[in-house]
Scaffold this motif. Structure first.
Motif, PDB file in Angstrom:
ATOM      1  N   ALA A   1      44.048  51.120  13.580  1.00 26.40           N
ATOM      2  CA  ALA A   1      43.716  52.129  14.586  1.00 26.40           C
ATOM      3  C   ALA A   1      44.888  52.405  15.523  1.00 26.40           C
ATOM      4  CB  ALA A   1      42.503  51.672  15.397  1.00 26.40           C
ATOM      5  N   GLY A   2      45.941  51.608  15.411  1.00 24.46           N
ATOM      6  CA  GLY A   2      47.133  51.863  16.217  1.00 24.46           C
ATOM      7  C   GLY A   2      47.274  50.997  17.441  1.00 24.46           C
ATOM      8  N   ALA A   3      46.371  50.019  17.629  1.00 26.68           N
ATOM      9  CA  ALA A   3      46.462  49.160  18.804  1.00 26.68           C
ATOM     10  C   ALA A   3      47.490  48.049  18.575  1.00 26.68           C
ATOM     11  CB  ALA A   3      45.098  48.541  19.105  1.00 26.68           C
ATOM     12  N   LYS A   4      47.975  47.487  19.676  1.00 24.21           N
ATOM     13  CA  LYS A   4      48.782  46.276  19.609  1.00 24.21           C
ATOM     14  C   LYS A   4      47.824  45.090  19.642  1.00 24.21           C
ATOM     15  CE  LYS A   4      52.455  45.932  22.137  1.00 24.21           C
ATOM     16  NZ  LYS A   4      53.346  45.938  23.315  1.00 24.21           N
ATOM     17  N   VAL A   5      47.976  44.174  18.720  1.00 28.63           N
ATOM     18  CA  VAL A   5      47.001  43.090  18.583  1.00 28.63           C
ATOM     19  C   VAL A   5      47.708  41.739  18.481  1.00 28.63           C
ATOM     20  CG1 VAL A   5      44.980  42.269  17.311  1.00 28.63           C
ATOM     21  CG2 VAL A   5      45.582  44.701  17.240  1.00 28.63           C
TER      22      VAL A   5
END
Length: 499
Positions: free
Chosen positions: A114-118
């Motif tokens: 989804a494009g988040a930093k995790v």
């Protein structure tokens, strides 16, 4: 036998403290005063109840993504872009999630996609002190959030594995506020970090690994502004395998001597549905008062999309791809793509847009395109952007639909109508294929035996010298490819990091 209906469960107190109780309110006020409820306000603004009994992971993630204001880049319903459980459909088919839930590793994969930093940790690869540090970090800030994966038995609750975001922290009592997305079952509640850590240490029987927690934050720019992988259908499984595994073997087996032969080996072997793998994100909206009525935010997004497409078309690789496709398709009419006239494609897109805006997903035959024309507008400064304007009918009802289309460089923008004119629709095969090739791992080309050709290819596909916008698009696609392949091979719980 019919199952008896259930209306909520009594929250076991202790170990939990009901958020709405007198003690819960006091914990909340003290935490506010101590500055450890900063992440609460955004989360509570997007708090949602999971729509299916097994959707706790999807509900938790969509809630956090919306709280971080990450743009999904594709529409949810009508014209609205919004993260919903139904939008989180890659890494694991929704029907499987509905039947048996989702593993910790695959939810991490979804967050990456989804494009988040995790940052994610299984409980056996971390400790309660590190967990406390991250909870404190997100409780004193509103730009990151923690999702916990725990077993309800540790909290003396009914059920098994569960996901929920952590909404705040009481430092003196060492208690976390769980915003339980199963709100039909339990209300938000406070629980000691020690008890929650115990719940995260339970083994997930489906993976054989303990549960854990993930820290999710917003990237500096929304990825996939123009190109993103389409995972709605399971066709990506065969295409991902082809791109990641088969292309290197094909190039190794063939004695390729020039760029055109390299492209020929790849294109002639492509699965028939490869165009569906990467989607070009078009803006489709109703026409109001005879004008597109673009907001400043929409104009800014459109300008970025236009720039990304321009940067794709300025790469050396694009020129080779366009030349190859032009020569290989010289027998086709210039007014057609895969046998369809470009005005017909434009009319079809406008009809589909009308369906989306109307909240209908039925056949586009329901709508009929009465007339279409091409217009120009300035998205930002003097940058011309083309727009297909159409009137579509559904029974006795008519409505205007506009589809924004970035203009290819060097081609004048003009206004015209009628079936005899050409409409340059995107994504064209050349754009999609160029971005696909740029997003492949660098090791893809190692099988090329001609050293001079290998150097030339590596120069064309290198991301190091790409403009920043295009580089970010390409690297995001590359990460998505790696993640999907990792899911396909069931390795997501072995490696939780971003590729």
């Amino acid at each position: 036998m019919a199952m008896a209906g259930l209306y909520r469960r009594l929250l076991p107190c202790p170990p939990a403290v009901d958020f709405a109780s007198t003690e819960g309110k006091q914990l909340f006020l003290e935490s506010i005063q101590n500055g450890t409820m900063e992440g609460f306000y955004r989360l509570i603004s997007y708090f949602q109840t999971q729509s299916e009994p097994a959707y706790c992971g999807l509900a938790s993630l969509s809630m956090v993504l919306n709280a971080l204001a990450i743009d999904p880049g594709r529409k949810w319903k009508g014209p609205w872009r919004w993260f919903d459980e139904s939008m989180l459909d890659c890494c694991e088919p929704l029907e499987k999630v509905k039947a048996r839930g989702i593993s910790f590793g695959k939810l991490v994969c979804l967050a990456h996609c989804a494009g988040a930093k995790v940052e994610a940790f299984h409980a056996d690869r971390s400790n309660i002190g590190e967990f406390r540090k991250y909870v404190m970090k997100c409780s004193t800030s509103d730009d990151c959030h923690v999702i916990s994966s725990y077993h309800r038995a540790a909290l003396k609750q009914t059920g098994t594995g569960h996901f929920s975001p952590i909404g705040g922290y009481h430092a003196e009592k060492d208690m976390a506020l769980i915003l339980d997305v199963a709100r039909f079952k339990y209300p938000p509640h406070w629980v000691s970090l020690k008890v929650l850590w115990e719940g995260m240490s339970y083994i997930d029987e489906t993976t054989g690994r303990p549960r854990g927690f993930m820290l999710i934050s917003r990237p500096h720019r929304d990825p996939g502004m123009l190109y993103t992988l389409s995972c709605k259908h399971e066709s990506w499984i065969s295409i991902a395998k082809f791109l990641m595994d088969d292309i290197p073997l094909l190039l190794k087996a063939e004695d390729v001597k020039d760029i055109q032969k390299v492209l020929s080996v790849i294109v002639t072997s492509l699965p028939s549905n490869f165009r569906e793998f990467i989607k070009w994100i078009a803006e489709i909206r109703r026409r109001e008062d005879g004008s597109p009525s673009l907001s400043p935010e929409e104009k800014a997004r459109l300008a970025i999309k236009e720039e990304v497409l321009k940067q794709v078309q300025e790469t050396g690789l694009f020129k080779h791809v366009a030349s190859f496709l032009s020569n290989s398709c010289c027998g086709q009419s210039p007014t057609s793509v895969n046998g369809e006239s470009l005005p017909d494609i434009a009319a079809s897109v406008c009809c589909q847009g009308a369906e989306i805006l109307g909240g209908k997903l039925s056949s586009s035959a329901v709508y009929c395109c009465q007339k279409a024309c091409m217009k120009c507008l300035n998205a930002e400064g003097n940058n011309p952007v083309r727009m297909v304007c159409a009137t579509v009918a559904n029974g006795n009802n008519e409505q205007g639909v506009d589809v924004l289309i970035p203009s290819p460089p060097g081609r004048p923008c003009c206004t015209f109508s009628g079936p005899s004119k050409y409409i340059g629709m995107h994504p064209a095969s050349s754009d999609v294929l160029t971005v696909l090739l740029l997003s492949l791992p660098s090791a893809t080309w190692d099988g090329i035996r001609d050293e001079q050709l290998l150097r030339e290819v590596n120069g064309l596909v290198s991301t190091e010298n790409l403009p920043t916008l295009l580089q970010e698009e390409v690297l995001h696609l590359r990460r998505q490819l790696h993640l999907l392949k990792r899911c396909q091979e069931n390795k997501v719980d072995e490696d939780l990091g971003a590729p």
